[in-house]
Design a protein around this motif. Structure first.
Motif, PDB file in Angstrom:
ATOM      1  N   LEU A  78      52.776  63.708  32.203  1.00 24.16           N
ATOM      2  CA  LEU A  78      53.730  63.034  31.825  1.00 24.16           C
ATOM      3  C   LEU A  78      53.628  62.161  30.516  1.00 24.16           C
ATOM      4  N   LEU A  91      63.428  59.341  26.178  1.00 26.66           N
ATOM      5  CA  LEU A  91      62.336  60.210  26.781  1.00 26.66           C
ATOM      6  C   LEU A  91      60.989  60.332  26.031  1.00 26.66           C
ATOM      7  N   PRO A 100      66.657  64.520  31.540  1.00 28.82           N
ATOM      8  CA  PRO A 100      65.695  65.331  31.773  1.00 28.82           C
ATOM      9  C   PRO A 100      64.479  64.584  32.067  1.00 28.82           C
ATOM     10  N   SER A 101      63.546  65.265  32.865  1.00 31.48           N
ATOM     11  CA  SER A 101      62.315  64.877  33.446  1.00 31.48           C
ATOM     12  C   SER A 101      61.333  64.804  32.180  1.00 31.48           C
ATOM     13  N   PRO A 102      60.372  63.600  32.076  1.00 33.78           N
ATOM     14  CA  PRO A 102      59.511  63.750  30.821  1.00 33.78           C
ATOM     15  C   PRO A 102      58.443  64.786  31.268  1.00 33.78           C
ATOM     16  N   MET A 103      58.312  65.325  32.509  1.00 35.19           N
ATOM     17  CA  MET A 103      57.323  66.114  32.674  1.00 35.19           C
ATOM     18  C   MET A 103      57.617  67.508  32.396  1.00 35.19           C
ATOM     19  N   ASN A 104      59.008  67.753  32.175  1.00 30.50           N
ATOM     20  CA  ASN A 104      59.453  69.054  31.806  1.00 30.50           C
ATOM     21  C   ASN A 104      60.528  68.767  30.797  1.00 30.50           C
ATOM     22  N   PRO A 105      60.524  68.440  29.594  1.00 26.47           N
ATOM     23  CA  PRO A 105      61.536  67.855  28.662  1.00 26.47           C
ATOM     24  C   PRO A 105      61.795  69.442  28.073  1.00 26.47           C
ATOM     25  N   GLY A 160      63.022  54.104  31.946  1.00 28.79           N
ATOM     26  CA  GLY A 160      62.172  55.222  32.068  1.00 28.79           C
ATOM     27  C   GLY A 160      62.011  56.047  30.556  1.00 28.79           C
ATOM     28  N   GLU A 166      72.038  65.131  33.781  1.00 29.78           N
ATOM     29  CA  GLU A 166      71.107  64.277  34.061  1.00 29.78           C
ATOM     30  C   GLU A 166      70.088  63.978  32.884  1.00 29.78           C
ATOM     31  N   LYS A 190      49.822  67.867  36.523  1.00 24.10           N
ATOM     32  CA  LYS A 190      51.112  67.910  35.575  1.00 24.10           C
ATOM     33  C   LYS A 190      51.218  66.704  34.495  1.00 24.10           C
TER      34      LYS A 190
END
Length: 314
Positions: free
Chosen positions: A21, A223, A270-275, A44, A268, A19
């Motif tokens: 990032l 992000l 969000p994850s930069p792998m799944n924005p 982050g 929260e 994946k």
């Protein structure tokens, strides 16, 4: 005033398993000679990765990096090595960034030796001069890092960055690991050195009050994206992006009668792998609209050298 450093649509992607990032996602800005650009945002958000990719410590995945108008991210060999003399970094952790087995003289003199700038007594005098310049004693040249406090170690790190006479320095959260009482001393030292030596800084930090103190202009990252960029005073006095407003509202005010007007962000990060789709900030934004989930806002000019990426800002 000329642009010393400029990045255009800079990208840096790391792979976590299969994946991607995107730590830096299409960031563009410039820094004029002699000025300080502050870069802020939550942990982050990609601040440090942006600085290190700009310097070439990380290879950019996409985009372009310019120094004095010349593209440098494609340079290799001797040209790239020569460029390292002009661009240096001050690391965040003064404990991890200094080799405990080397004396202060050898730590500061390492760059001098690599570029063969001076030898023998001339080298020693240059190192002693650098120690004096950053507020340490000449006698410290033969001591080891463990004999110094955190603030003194960071001064050694600054002297090391200055040893090869750079023009541009990335200050990668240089005060975050220091006691509050020492932070102002180090920032004031950086300001003095900038005036005396004509330095240009990219100052990365999450202490917003310190960033205001040292920066001419400020960029806000979220992000991996730049969401606001403008003159320091204008951005602090009248932030436009909802994320910047929330950051500014959290700055402590030294007044016991001041009523805190903190903007509390929900949800929260969000994850930069799944924005999220559309605007990356929409899942936490108190001013979210329907269009925010459909279209990614562009960083557009909204004033005199002022930029913002928000659908609400015209």
């Amino acid at each position: 005033m000329e642009k010393l450093v400029e990045i255009k649509n800079l990208e840096k992607t790391f792979w976590v398993g299969h994946k991607p990032l995107k730590a830096v996602n299409g960031v563009s800005f410039y820094i004029k000679k002699g000025e300080t650009l502050g870069l802020v945002g939550e942990s982050g958000c990609g601040k440090t990765t942006c600085g290190r990719t700009l310097l070439g410590i990380y290879e950019p995945t996409g985009g372009e990096v310019y120094y004095r108008g010349k593209r440098i991210d494609t340079l290799r060999g001797r040209e790239r090595q020569d460029l390292k003399r002009k661009m240096q970094i001050i690391f965040q952790d003064p404990y991890a960034s200094l080799n405990p087995r080397m004396t202060v003289g050898d730590i500061i003199g390492e760059g001098i030796d690599i570029f063969n700038l001076s030898k023998g007594e001339e080298r020693k005098k240059k190192i002693q001069g650098l120690l004096k310049l950053v507020g340490l004693n000449e006698e410290h040249i033969n001591r080891f890092p463990h004999e110094f406090s955190g603030g003194q170690r960071q001064r050694i790190g600054i002297a090391r960055a200055l040893a090869i006479d750079p023009e541009f320095i990335v200050c990668d959260e240089p005060i975050s690991a220091l006691d509050v009482s020492i932070q102002a001393q180090v920032v004031n030292l950086l300001i003095r050195l900038q005036k005396e030596l004509g330095l240009t800084y990219l100052f990365i930090a999450h202490d917003l009050s310190m960033v205001r103190h040292i920066s001419d202009r400020v960029g806000v990252m979220y992000l991996g994206k730049l969401v606001e960029l403008g003159a320091s005073e204008a951005l602090y006095e009248n932030p436009l992006h909802p994320y910047t407003k929330a950051l500014m509202s959290a700055i402590p005010v030294p007044d016991p009668e001041h009523q805190l007007g903190n903007i509390k962000l929900t949800g929260e990060i969000p994850s930069p792998m799944n924005p999220p789709s559309g605007c990356f900030f929409r899942t936490r934004c108190p001013e979210v609209m329907d269009i925010c989930s459909k279209e990614i806002p562009e960083l557009k000019k909204v004033g005199d050298d002022y930029f913002c990426a928000c659908h609400r800002v015209k």
